[in-house]
Design a protein around this motif. Structure first.
Motif, PDB file in Angstrom:
ATOM      1  N   LEU A  10     -11.207  19.388  10.538  1.00 36.09           N
ATOM      2  CA  LEU A  10     -10.293  20.279   9.820  1.00 36.09           C
ATOM      3  C   LEU A  10      -9.194  19.474   9.132  1.00 36.09           C
ATOM      4  O   LEU A  10      -8.712  19.871   8.061  1.00 36.09           O
ATOM      5  CB  LEU A  10      -9.689  21.294  10.789  1.00 36.09           C
ATOM      6  CG  LEU A  10     -10.645  22.369  11.319  1.00 36.09           C
ATOM      7  CD1 LEU A  10      -9.905  23.337  12.253  1.00 36.09           C
ATOM      8  CD2 LEU A  10     -11.300  23.138  10.172  1.00 36.09           C
ATOM      9  N   GLU A  11      -8.796  18.351   9.721  1.00 39.96           N
ATOM     10  CA  GLU A  11      -7.826  17.485   9.052  1.00 39.96           C
ATOM     11  C   GLU A  11      -8.389  16.977   7.726  1.00 39.96           C
ATOM     12  O   GLU A  11      -7.674  16.913   6.725  1.00 39.96           O
ATOM     13  CB  GLU A  11      -7.455  16.308   9.949  1.00 39.96           C
ATOM     14  CG  GLU A  11      -6.527  16.666  11.098  1.00 39.96           C
ATOM     15  CD  GLU A  11      -6.034  15.438  11.827  1.00 39.96           C
ATOM     16  OE1 GLU A  11      -6.493  14.320  11.508  1.00 39.96           O
ATOM     17  OE2 GLU A  11      -5.174  15.581  12.709  1.00 39.96           O
ATOM     18  N   ASP A  12      -9.680  16.629   7.726  1.00 36.13           N
ATOM     19  CA  ASP A  12     -10.315  16.167   6.491  1.00 36.13           C
ATOM     20  C   ASP A  12     -10.290  17.266   5.426  1.00 36.13           C
ATOM     21  O   ASP A  12     -10.043  17.001   4.247  1.00 36.13           O
ATOM     22  CB  ASP A  12     -11.765  15.757   6.762  1.00 36.13           C
ATOM     23  CG  ASP A  12     -11.872  14.407   7.471  1.00 36.13           C
ATOM     24  OD1 ASP A  12     -10.911  13.622   7.399  1.00 36.13           O
ATOM     25  OD2 ASP A  12     -12.915  14.161   8.102  1.00 36.13           O
ATOM     26  N   GLU A  19      -5.285  17.105  -1.873  1.00 39.53           N
ATOM     27  CA  GLU A  19      -5.582  16.167  -2.954  1.00 39.53           C
ATOM     28  C   GLU A  19      -6.128  16.894  -4.180  1.00 39.53           C
ATOM     29  O   GLU A  19      -5.779  16.547  -5.317  1.00 39.53           O
ATOM     30  CB  GLU A  19      -6.588  15.121  -2.457  1.00 39.53           C
ATOM     31  CG  GLU A  19      -5.999  14.170  -1.430  1.00 39.53           C
ATOM     32  CD  GLU A  19      -7.036  13.219  -0.854  1.00 39.53           C
ATOM     33  OE1 GLU A  19      -8.238  13.407  -1.145  1.00 39.53           O
ATOM     34  OE2 GLU A  19      -6.650  12.297  -0.121  1.00 39.53           O
ATOM     35  N   ILE A  20      -6.977  17.890  -3.956  1.00 36.43           N
ATOM     36  CA  ILE A  20      -7.557  18.635  -5.079  1.00 36.43           C
ATOM     37  C   ILE A  20      -6.473  19.439  -5.800  1.00 36.43           C
ATOM     38  O   ILE A  20      -6.427  19.494  -7.032  1.00 36.43           O
ATOM     39  CB  ILE A  20      -8.683  19.568  -4.583  1.00 36.43           C
ATOM     40  CG1 ILE A  20      -9.868  18.730  -4.079  1.00 36.43           C
ATOM     41  CG2 ILE A  20      -9.147  20.501  -5.700  1.00 36.43           C
ATOM     42  CD1 ILE A  20     -10.913  19.544  -3.340  1.00 36.43           C
ATOM     43  N   ILE A  21      -5.591  20.072  -5.037  1.00 34.26           N
ATOM     44  CA  ILE A  21      -4.492  20.839  -5.648  1.00 34.26           C
ATOM     45  C   ILE A  21      -3.587  19.914  -6.449  1.00 34.26           C
ATOM     46  O   ILE A  21      -3.146  20.250  -7.559  1.00 34.26           O
ATOM     47  CB  ILE A  21      -3.689  21.584  -4.562  1.00 34.26           C
ATOM     48  CG1 ILE A  21      -4.538  22.711  -3.960  1.00 34.26           C
ATOM     49  CG2 ILE A  21      -2.389  22.142  -5.144  1.00 34.26           C
ATOM     50  CD1 ILE A  21      -3.866  23.429  -2.805  1.00 34.26           C
ATOM     51  N   GLU A  22      -3.318  18.737  -5.915  1.00 33.44           N
ATOM     52  CA  GLU A  22      -2.462  17.777  -6.622  1.00 33.44           C
ATOM     53  C   GLU A  22      -3.104  17.333  -7.931  1.00 33.44           C
ATOM     54  O   GLU A  22      -2.419  17.164  -8.946  1.00 33.44           O
ATOM     55  CB  GLU A  22      -2.204  16.564  -5.730  1.00 33.44           C
ATOM     56  CG  GLU A  22      -1.276  15.519  -6.357  1.00 33.44           C
ATOM     57  CD  GLU A  22      -1.022  14.355  -5.424  1.00 33.44           C
ATOM     58  OE1 GLU A  22      -1.713  13.326  -5.561  1.00 33.44           O
ATOM     59  OE2 GLU A  22      -0.145  14.471  -4.553  1.00 33.44           O
ATOM     60  N   ARG A  23      -4.428  17.167  -7.910  1.00 32.81           N
ATOM     61  CA  ARG A  23      -5.136  16.689  -9.097  1.00 32.81           C
ATOM     62  C   ARG A  23      -5.386  17.796 -10.112  1.00 32.81           C
ATOM     63  O   ARG A  23      -5.183  17.610 -11.320  1.00 32.81           O
ATOM     64  CB  ARG A  23      -6.465  16.058  -8.686  1.00 32.81           C
ATOM     65  CG  ARG A  23      -7.245  15.451  -9.856  1.00 32.81           C
ATOM     66  CD  ARG A  23      -8.549  14.818  -9.405  1.00 32.81           C
ATOM     67  NE  ARG A  23      -9.501  15.822  -8.924  1.00 32.81           N
ATOM     68  CZ  ARG A  23      -9.951  15.897  -7.683  1.00 32.81           C
ATOM     69  NH1 ARG A  23      -9.525  15.042  -6.775  1.00 32.81           N
ATOM     70  NH2 ARG A  23     -10.820  16.830  -7.335  1.00 32.81           N
ATOM     71  N   ASN A  24      -5.825  18.968  -9.644  1.00 28.60           N
ATOM     72  CA  ASN A  24      -6.259  20.042 -10.553  1.00 28.60           C
ATOM     73  C   ASN A  24      -5.276  21.199 -10.668  1.00 28.60           C
ATOM     74  O   ASN A  24      -5.420  22.039 -11.568  1.00 28.60           O
ATOM     75  CB  ASN A  24      -7.613  20.599 -10.097  1.00 28.60           C
ATOM     76  CG  ASN A  24      -8.705  19.550 -10.076  1.00 28.60           C
ATOM     77  OD1 ASN A  24      -8.626  18.547 -10.791  1.00 28.60           O
ATOM     78  ND2 ASN A  24      -9.724  19.770  -9.264  1.00 28.60           N
ATOM     79  N   ARG A  78      -2.051  12.606   4.970  1.00 27.57           N
ATOM     80  CA  ARG A  78      -2.218  11.730   3.811  1.00 27.57           C
ATOM     81  C   ARG A  78      -1.371  10.468   3.952  1.00 27.57           C
ATOM     82  O   ARG A  78      -1.787   9.374   3.522  1.00 27.57           O
ATOM     83  CB  ARG A  78      -1.855  12.490   2.530  1.00 27.57           C
ATOM     84  CG  ARG A  78      -2.776  13.668   2.236  1.00 27.57           C
ATOM     85  CD  ARG A  78      -2.387  14.363   0.954  1.00 27.57           C
ATOM     86  NE  ARG A  78      -2.693  13.543  -0.208  1.00 27.57           N
ATOM     87  CZ  ARG A  78      -2.323  13.863  -1.447  1.00 27.57           C
ATOM     88  NH1 ARG A  78      -1.627  14.974  -1.671  1.00 27.57           N
ATOM     89  NH2 ARG A  78      -2.633  13.087  -2.455  1.00 27.57           N
ATOM     90  N   HIS A  79      -0.184  10.608   4.543  1.00 30.91           N
ATOM     91  CA  HIS A  79       0.649   9.425   4.771  1.00 30.91           C
ATOM     92  C   HIS A  79      -0.042   8.446   5.707  1.00 30.91           C
ATOM     93  O   HIS A  79      -0.032   7.230   5.480  1.00 30.91           O
ATOM     94  CB  HIS A  79       1.997   9.847   5.363  1.00 30.91           C
ATOM     95  CG  HIS A  79       2.806   8.689   5.887  1.00 30.91           C
ATOM     96  ND1 HIS A  79       3.366   7.737   5.059  1.00 30.91           N
ATOM     97  CD2 HIS A  79       3.114   8.320   7.165  1.00 30.91           C
ATOM     98  CE1 HIS A  79       3.986   6.831   5.792  1.00 30.91           C
ATOM     99  NE2 HIS A  79       3.856   7.160   7.063  1.00 30.91           N
ATOM    100  N   ALA A  83      -1.090   4.649   4.622  1.00 24.66           N
ATOM    101  CA  ALA A  83      -0.561   3.493   5.346  1.00 24.66           C
ATOM    102  C   ALA A  83      -1.679   2.626   5.910  1.00 24.66           C
ATOM    103  O   ALA A  83      -1.646   1.390   5.813  1.00 24.66           O
ATOM    104  CB  ALA A  83       0.359   3.966   6.465  1.00 24.66           C
ATOM    105  N   LEU A  84      -2.689   3.274   6.495  1.00 23.07           N
ATOM    106  CA  LEU A  84      -3.801   2.525   7.078  1.00 23.07           C
ATOM    107  C   LEU A  84      -4.622   1.830   5.994  1.00 23.07           C
ATOM    108  O   LEU A  84      -5.029   0.669   6.153  1.00 23.07           O
ATOM    109  CB  LEU A  84      -4.691   3.458   7.902  1.00 23.07           C
ATOM    110  CG  LEU A  84      -4.080   3.938   9.218  1.00 23.07           C
ATOM    111  CD1 LEU A  84      -4.914   5.073   9.805  1.00 23.07           C
ATOM    112  CD2 LEU A  84      -3.982   2.794  10.221  1.00 23.07           C
TER     113      LEU A  84
END
Length: 228
Positions: A10-12, A19-24, A78-79, A83-84
């Motif tokens: 669910l984290e994925d 990420e999709i909302i940020e892009r689209n 995402r942070h 970082a990793l």
């Protein structure tokens, strides 16, 4: 809600949605399925689970929206990933794809204390003036280490004179240079090391019957296996 209340799967999904909302500007279920490489029924089940936890707003045939809590949780995930990935790419010098994949696997299990120390280590090595020799050492040494390969692999600059070998791996930075493909220095190529030039750092390599010169500084990022 803490991160421990949702599974790594669910984290994925939550990370992908953000990420999709940020892009689209919006995230449809098909976008999510394509991003994660899963089938629509799996996406529906995951979105229902996230909705039940108050992390997203979800209705059939409508874009998925993050709640305030969902956005905050996604930002944390995402942070951790960023970082990793930075540690694996900038410190361990892994290629971009491998760094991203490895970060995705570890981000779900690493604790906040450990992550914070990773970040502190990255910042110190990247920014401190007294770490300049360490940065040079890492840049030179890490790309030569191939833990996923057999011990028979050696860097091209270490190939004995007159020995033949097969190219197994070329560092990502060199693969992006057209000249290496033009020279035939790609995985699977059979070559022979003819020796070093009398002056400078040039190596003489025979590839497909033709002799060519190659800088030793580049050859150390090409790994070969001795031909039988």
């Amino acid at each position: 809600m803490s991160r421990s209340d949702i599974s790594s799967s669910l984290e994925d999904y939550l990370e992908a949605i953000a990420e999709i909302i940020e892009r689209n500007g919006h995230a449809h279920t098909k976008d999510i399925a394509d991003r994660l490489g899963v089938k629509m029924p799996s996406v529906t089940n995951a979105l229902q689970a996230l909705s039940a936890r108050g992390l997203i707003h979800y209705q059939s045939h409508s874009p998925v929206e993050l709640t305030t809590e969902g956005a905050q949780t996604a930002a944390v995930i995402r942070h951790r990933h960023t970082a990793l990935k930075k540690f694996f790419s900038e410190i361990l010098k892994l290629e971009n794809k491998e760094a991203d994949t490895t970060a995705c696997k570890i981000e779900h299990v690493i604790g906040e204390t450990v992550l914070s120390r990773f970040v502190a280590l990255i910042d110190a090595i990247s920014d401190r003036e007294d770490c300049a020799p360490l940065r040079e050492y890492l840049a030179s040494t890490m790309p030569k280490i191939c833990p996923d390969e057999t011990e028979e692999l050696i860097s091209l600059d270490q190939l004995p004179k007159d020995k033949s070998a097969v190219v197994v791996k070329v560092a990502e930075g060199l693969r992006g240079l057209k000249k290496f493909a033009d020279l035939g220095l790609v995985p699977g190529t059979l070559l022979q090391f003819e020796g070093r030039a009398p002056f400078g750092d040039l190596l003489r390599i025979k590839v497909m019957g033709s002799s060519l010169s190659l800088r030793a500084g580049d050859a150390q990022y090409i790994w070969v296996k001795l031909a039988d």
